[in-house]
Every structure is written in C-alpha cells, then in structure tokens.
Design a protein around this motif. Structure first.
Motif, PDB file in Angstrom:
ATOM      1  N   ARG A 168     -25.646  71.615  10.341  1.00 37.33           N
ATOM      2  CA  ARG A 168     -26.981  72.384   9.565  1.00 37.33           C
ATOM      3  C   ARG A 168     -28.278  72.199  10.323  1.00 37.33           C
ATOM      4  O   ARG A 168     -28.451  71.112  11.162  1.00 37.33           O
ATOM      5  N   LYS A 169     -29.109  73.344  10.452  1.00 35.28           N
ATOM      6  CA  LYS A 169     -30.306  73.069  11.104  1.00 35.28           C
ATOM      7  C   LYS A 169     -31.373  74.011  10.251  1.00 35.28           C
ATOM      8  O   LYS A 169     -31.331  75.307  10.057  1.00 35.28           O
ATOM      9  N   GLY A 170     -32.087  73.157   9.432  1.00 37.31           N
ATOM     10  CA  GLY A 170     -33.117  73.781   8.658  1.00 37.31           C
ATOM     11  C   GLY A 170     -32.334  74.509   7.495  1.00 37.31           C
ATOM     12  O   GLY A 170     -31.579  73.768   6.821  1.00 37.31           O
ATOM     13  N   ALA A 171     -32.590  75.661   7.195  1.00 40.92           N
ATOM     14  CA  ALA A 171     -31.822  76.108   6.018  1.00 40.92           C
ATOM     15  C   ALA A 171     -30.521  77.052   6.614  1.00 40.92           C
ATOM     16  O   ALA A 171     -29.923  77.385   5.755  1.00 40.92           O
ATOM     17  N   GLY A 172     -30.159  76.945   7.828  1.00 46.58           N
ATOM     18  CA  GLY A 172     -28.934  77.517   8.268  1.00 46.58           C
ATOM     19  C   GLY A 172     -28.114  76.626   8.861  1.00 46.58           C
ATOM     20  O   GLY A 172     -27.953  75.411   8.690  1.00 46.58           O
ATOM     21  N   LEU A 173     -27.199  77.169   9.674  1.00 46.20           N
ATOM     22  CA  LEU A 173     -26.175  76.688  10.535  1.00 46.20           C
ATOM     23  C   LEU A 173     -26.194  76.750  11.991  1.00 46.20           C
ATOM     24  O   LEU A 173     -26.706  78.180  12.301  1.00 46.20           O
ATOM     25  N   VAL A 174     -25.914  75.877  12.628  1.00 46.57           N
ATOM     26  CA  VAL A 174     -25.759  76.046  14.195  1.00 46.57           C
ATOM     27  C   VAL A 174     -24.560  75.524  14.649  1.00 46.57           C
ATOM     28  O   VAL A 174     -23.903  74.625  14.285  1.00 46.57           O
ATOM     29  N   ALA A 175     -23.963  76.460  15.657  1.00 48.91           N
ATOM     30  CA  ALA A 175     -22.783  76.004  16.384  1.00 48.91           C
ATOM     31  C   ALA A 175     -22.975  75.128  17.586  1.00 48.91           C
ATOM     32  O   ALA A 175     -23.946  75.351  18.343  1.00 48.91           O
ATOM     33  N   ILE A 176     -22.432  73.872  17.892  1.00 44.95           N
ATOM     34  CA  ILE A 176     -22.646  73.097  18.755  1.00 44.95           C
ATOM     35  C   ILE A 176     -21.425  73.032  19.832  1.00 44.95           C
ATOM     36  O   ILE A 176     -20.263  72.614  19.055  1.00 44.95           O
ATOM     37  N   GLY A 177     -21.351  73.316  21.173  1.00 47.81           N
ATOM     38  CA  GLY A 177     -20.135  73.469  21.628  1.00 47.81           C
ATOM     39  C   GLY A 177     -19.451  71.927  21.944  1.00 47.81           C
ATOM     40  O   GLY A 177     -20.192  71.010  21.907  1.00 47.81           O
ATOM     41  N   TYR A 178     -18.218  71.774  22.080  1.00 49.83           N
ATOM     42  CA  TYR A 178     -17.739  70.367  22.071  1.00 49.83           C
ATOM     43  C   TYR A 178     -18.172  69.991  23.332  1.00 49.83           C
ATOM     44  O   TYR A 178     -18.330  68.480  23.664  1.00 49.83           O
ATOM     45  N   SER A 179     -18.437  70.670  24.628  1.00 46.28           N
ATOM     46  CA  SER A 179     -18.995  70.150  25.816  1.00 46.28           C
ATOM     47  C   SER A 179     -20.222  69.644  25.535  1.00 46.28           C
ATOM     48  O   SER A 179     -20.581  68.605  26.508  1.00 46.28           O
ATOM     49  N   GLU A 180     -20.877  70.009  24.809  1.00 44.35           N
ATOM     50  CA  GLU A 180     -22.375  69.253  24.347  1.00 44.35           C
ATOM     51  C   GLU A 180     -22.255  68.006  23.346  1.00 44.35           C
ATOM     52  O   GLU A 180     -22.793  66.988  23.722  1.00 44.35           O
ATOM     53  N   LYS A 181     -21.441  68.470  22.528  1.00 45.59           N
ATOM     54  CA  LYS A 181     -21.238  67.426  21.471  1.00 45.59           C
ATOM     55  C   LYS A 181     -20.729  66.014  21.901  1.00 45.59           C
ATOM     56  O   LYS A 181     -21.269  64.987  21.566  1.00 45.59           O
ATOM     57  N   TYR A 182     -19.688  66.274  22.806  1.00 48.67           N
ATOM     58  CA  TYR A 182     -19.183  65.018  23.319  1.00 48.67           C
ATOM     59  C   TYR A 182     -18.968  64.750  24.703  1.00 48.67           C
ATOM     60  O   TYR A 182     -18.217  64.699  25.315  1.00 48.67           O
ATOM     61  N   LYS A 183     -20.235  65.079  25.120  1.00 50.83           N
ATOM     62  CA  LYS A 183     -20.481  65.265  26.602  1.00 50.83           C
ATOM     63  C   LYS A 183     -20.182  63.985  27.311  1.00 50.83           C
ATOM     64  O   LYS A 183     -19.705  64.072  28.358  1.00 50.83           O
ATOM     65  N   SER A 184     -20.507  62.870  26.768  1.00 52.48           N
ATOM     66  CA  SER A 184     -20.496  61.618  27.326  1.00 52.48           C
ATOM     67  C   SER A 184     -19.002  61.397  27.536  1.00 52.48           C
ATOM     68  O   SER A 184     -18.680  61.080  28.726  1.00 52.48           O
ATOM     69  N   ASP A 185     -18.027  61.489  26.597  1.00 52.06           N
ATOM     70  CA  ASP A 185     -16.724  61.152  26.451  1.00 52.06           C
ATOM     71  C   ASP A 185     -16.002  62.224  27.498  1.00 52.06           C
ATOM     72  O   ASP A 185     -15.220  61.782  28.288  1.00 52.06           O
ATOM     73  N   LEU A 186     -16.326  63.285  27.556  1.00 48.24           N
ATOM     74  CA  LEU A 186     -15.742  64.587  28.265  1.00 48.24           C
ATOM     75  C   LEU A 186     -16.184  64.252  29.769  1.00 48.24           C
ATOM     76  O   LEU A 186     -15.463  64.686  30.648  1.00 48.24           O
ATOM     77  N   LYS A 187     -17.148  63.835  30.061  1.00 50.79           N
ATOM     78  CA  LYS A 187     -17.809  63.498  31.472  1.00 50.79           C
ATOM     79  C   LYS A 187     -16.819  62.598  32.138  1.00 50.79           C
ATOM     80  O   LYS A 187     -16.410  62.585  33.108  1.00 50.79           O
ATOM     81  N   LYS A 188     -16.563  61.504  31.183  1.00 53.40           N
ATOM     82  CA  LYS A 188     -15.503  60.414  31.690  1.00 53.40           C
ATOM     83  C   LYS A 188     -14.108  61.072  31.909  1.00 53.40           C
ATOM     84  O   LYS A 188     -13.398  60.677  32.886  1.00 53.40           O
ATOM     85  N   ALA A 189     -13.695  61.750  31.079  1.00 57.65           N
ATOM     86  CA  ALA A 189     -12.370  62.363  30.966  1.00 57.65           C
ATOM     87  C   ALA A 189     -12.230  63.308  32.258  1.00 57.65           C
ATOM     88  O   ALA A 189     -11.264  63.369  32.970  1.00 57.65           O
TER      89      ALA A 189
END
Length: 402
Positions: A7-28
């Motif tokens: 949720r973002k304000g009154a709406g919805l926003v899509a966040i890519g896995y590459s951003e949401k899990y950036k730290s873990d995916l960088k290690k992987a």
C-alpha cells in the motif's frame, strides 16, 4: 510475477523482487558468479552468470533461455522464482526455490522416446474436434531422471518436490519448450516411507498388490507429460487475448493440476496399451492413483494439489469408477467405468481451460473439490502413516564440516 504489492497512500504499488530482497539477492548473485568460475560446462557457467544478472535486474527471460541450454550438463541447477502455488489471491506471484540434482543417464535413456508420443496421444484424446483443435503441445525435451543433491526455499516448504516441468514463462516455452525432471531418489523415499504403508490401508486387498514403485513412477511420468499439453491463447470477453492463467486467476492452479492428473491417467493407459511401460496393467495405474489421492490431500487439502485430487477423485467416484466398501473401509477401482469417466472429465477440464471460464471453474471446484464423508473418515485411519519425508542432505553435512 516477480513483484510484491504494498500500500502507498490510498493506492497500491508494485515493488520488484530485485529491490525488495536486494540484500539477499546480491549475496546469492555473488555466490552464483563464484560457482560459475568452477564450472567445467560452458552452458552451466553461462546460465549461472545470467541468473546472477537476473537477481539484480528482475528480468528472468534471458536466464530462463540459458537454462534450457544446459541439458548437456550432468548437473541440473534450478534457482530462482518459479512456482505460483503460494499466491492464493491471483495465482500470479512466483516463490523462490532451489534444486540441485545429478542426472541418472541410464534411467533417462529408458524413457527417452516418451515425449515423442505426445502427438499420438493428442490424436487419441476423446475430445470434441473443436476443443481438440485448441490444444497446443509444448515442445518437450526427453524426460530426465535425476537424483536430488540439495533443495531449498519453496520446494522445502512442506511436501517435498518429486518432479517438475520448467520453465513456466510462456515466452520461453514457445521458443525452447520445457524440461521434465523426475527426482528418482526423492520418489523412492516417498514410496517406501509413505505411499506403500498408506496404500495398504486404503486400497482393496486384491488390488493393492498391483501397486509397486514402478507403477508409482509411471504415474509421475504421465503427469509430467500431461503438463506439456496446454490450451494456448484464450480470447477474453473484452476482446483481448491471453493465457488460461490470467482468466481463471486463483482458480487456475486447481483446474490445471486436475487436468494434469486426469490426463496423466489417460497417458498411462495409452502407454501401457502401446507397450511402453513393460508388463504393468491398467489396474496398477488405477490402484496407484487411489493411493495418490489420499497421500496428497493429507498435506494439501486446501491447496491447489489437494483440491485437484479431490475434483478428479470425486468426479470419477460419482460415476462408479472408484467404490468405497464401508465394511473393509477400503476403495477399489472399477475398470469398466474408470476409462469412460476419465474421458468425460478431460472434456470438462479442457473446456474450462480453453475458455478461461472463471465461473465454470468455480462451479466445478464447489461441486467436486470438497472431501466426502467417507474420505474424511478414512483419513483418520492414516494418522500413524508419515505424511511426507524430510530429507537430510549429505552434501550439506560435508560443507558444514569444512
């Protein structure tokens, strides 16, 4: 499929896995690039490097194409967001998993020609010509038999994966096809510790003797081959086109799994009739299927696989193909009624997939997807039978000692 919604304000926003899990995916990604340097196979090296880039960019198309080119390598490496079963809202978000397996070349050769039978199987399907014309066989590589060395992520969350058909990206499937992999050591462990003890309590005594590891393996082969037959593009009411997944939304997986289940039975019958599965009988396939129903609904009664099993089992049982004996509290297959009933349900399931009819899918799920009283009672008899296996990986222990 590779985003989370917030949720973002009154709406919805899509966040890519590459951003949401950036730290873990960088290690992987770093680990994949390090592993690539040790690879003796260029195809595997290329895939690992491409998949590392996918973890950073969120675009998996290129690395999926590279994965389809790794069939010359004895190792099967599956790593990334693949299956959609965890998304119970729309059935569209993929979960991360990893599988590392080693090909069994000898066993793979035994089943090399089965994928070539798909055109003949399609021709033999007892469907209306108009519906049959809608079916599209996905290009399939020969079935691969392998032994699992390690697994993690979604594939370890509950019941262990026994077989898989990948990739799921329709764009890659149209260009490169799919790979069907059956994990033989996982299948053997499940059969010995869960399937066989369960079947001895569920299937009629004169029919349970037909069940063997080979009949169980035959069922796995049939289902994986069935996954390679789809209904192609669907025209939606608004005039746009797309796949059945988008039209059926969260109901898609139960219907698709039910289709693969019923079609897997049909394929097993076909292969037996044409001498591809040795001396196994059609009764062995039927008895094995009864046991499979109870094994799956014990760990996934409300999930896509469990609902799919319930749909097919109830549909066939109401047509007299599977009969419950309240005296022995066991089930038996009526072969004279089973084959016609399988043909009937295939018409219903393919009809739903070809039309992406959301309401029709819901009606089928509500009518046949719930457990009957006799099934619920029988489940209570199975409380002492292991639901599944919990693998221990020697490769993990070896690394832990280092």
């Amino acid at each position: 499929p590779y985003t989370v919604v917030r949720r973002k304000g009154a709406g919805l926003v899509a966040i890519g896995y590459s951003e949401k899990y950036k730290s873990d995916l960088k290690k992987a990604a770093g680990a994949l690039r390090e592993a690539a340097a040790f690879s003796n196979w260029d195809s595997l090296k290329d895939f690992l490097l491409a998949r590392a880039d996918s973890f950073s960019s969120g675009d998996y198309y290129g690395s999926e194409l590279k994965w389809m080119e790794t069939d010359d390598c004895p190792f099967i490496v599956v790593m990334g967001p693949y299956e959609f079963y965890e998304d119970l809202l729309m059935g569209n978000k993929a979960a991360f998993e990893a599988i590392i397996a080693l090909k069994d070349e000898k066993q793979t050769m035994r089943f090399k020609g089965l994928a070539e039978q798909i055109p003949a199987i399609l021709a033999a399907l007892p469907l209306d010509p108009g519906l049959k014309d809608r079916l599209v066989p996905v290009k399939q590589q020969p079935i691969t038999v392998a032994d699992e060395l390690y697994a993690a992520g979604d594939t370890r969350a509950g019941a262990q994966t026994t077989a898989f058909t990948l990739p799921n990206d329709p764009r890659v499937r149209s260009l490169k096809g799919t790979r069907q992999v059956i994990l033989r050591n996982v299948a053997r462990a499940k059969f010995n510790h869960s399937w066989l003890p369960l079947s001895r309590l569920v299937v009629a005594e004169d029919q349970v003797v037909e069940i063997s590891f080979d009949s169980y393996f035959d069922q796995l082969i049939g289902v994986e081959l069935a996954r390679g037959i789809t209904t192609g593009q669907v025209k939606y009411p608004d005039g746009s086109t797309g796949g059945a997944r988008q039209g059926l939304r969260q109901r898609y997986h139960a219907i698709e799994e039910a289709k693969s289940d019923a079609l897997g039975l049909f394929i097993a019958f076909y292969l037996m009739e044409h001498g591809f599965l040795g001396e196994r009988t059609e009764l062995s396939a039927a008895a094995t299927y009864i046991a499979s129903v109870f094994r799956v609904i014990r760990f996934d009664s409300g999930g896509a696989h469990g609902v799919a099993k319930a749909i097919v089992f109830n549909y066939l049982a109401r047509r007299g193909a599977f009969v419950y004996d309240p005296t022995t509290r066991r089930y038996r297959a009526d072969m004279e009624k089973l084959k016609p009933a399988v043909k009937e349900i295939l018409g219903e399931l393919f009809g739903i997939l070809a039309s992406a009819d959301y309401d029709r899918a819901g009606q089928l799920i509500m009518e046949f997807g719930l457990l009957s009283d006799d099934v619920r009672e029988k489940l209570a008899d199975l409380r002492d039978v292991p639901v599944d296996i919990k693998p221990e990986y020697s490769i993990k222990k070896a690394f832990e000692k280092r």
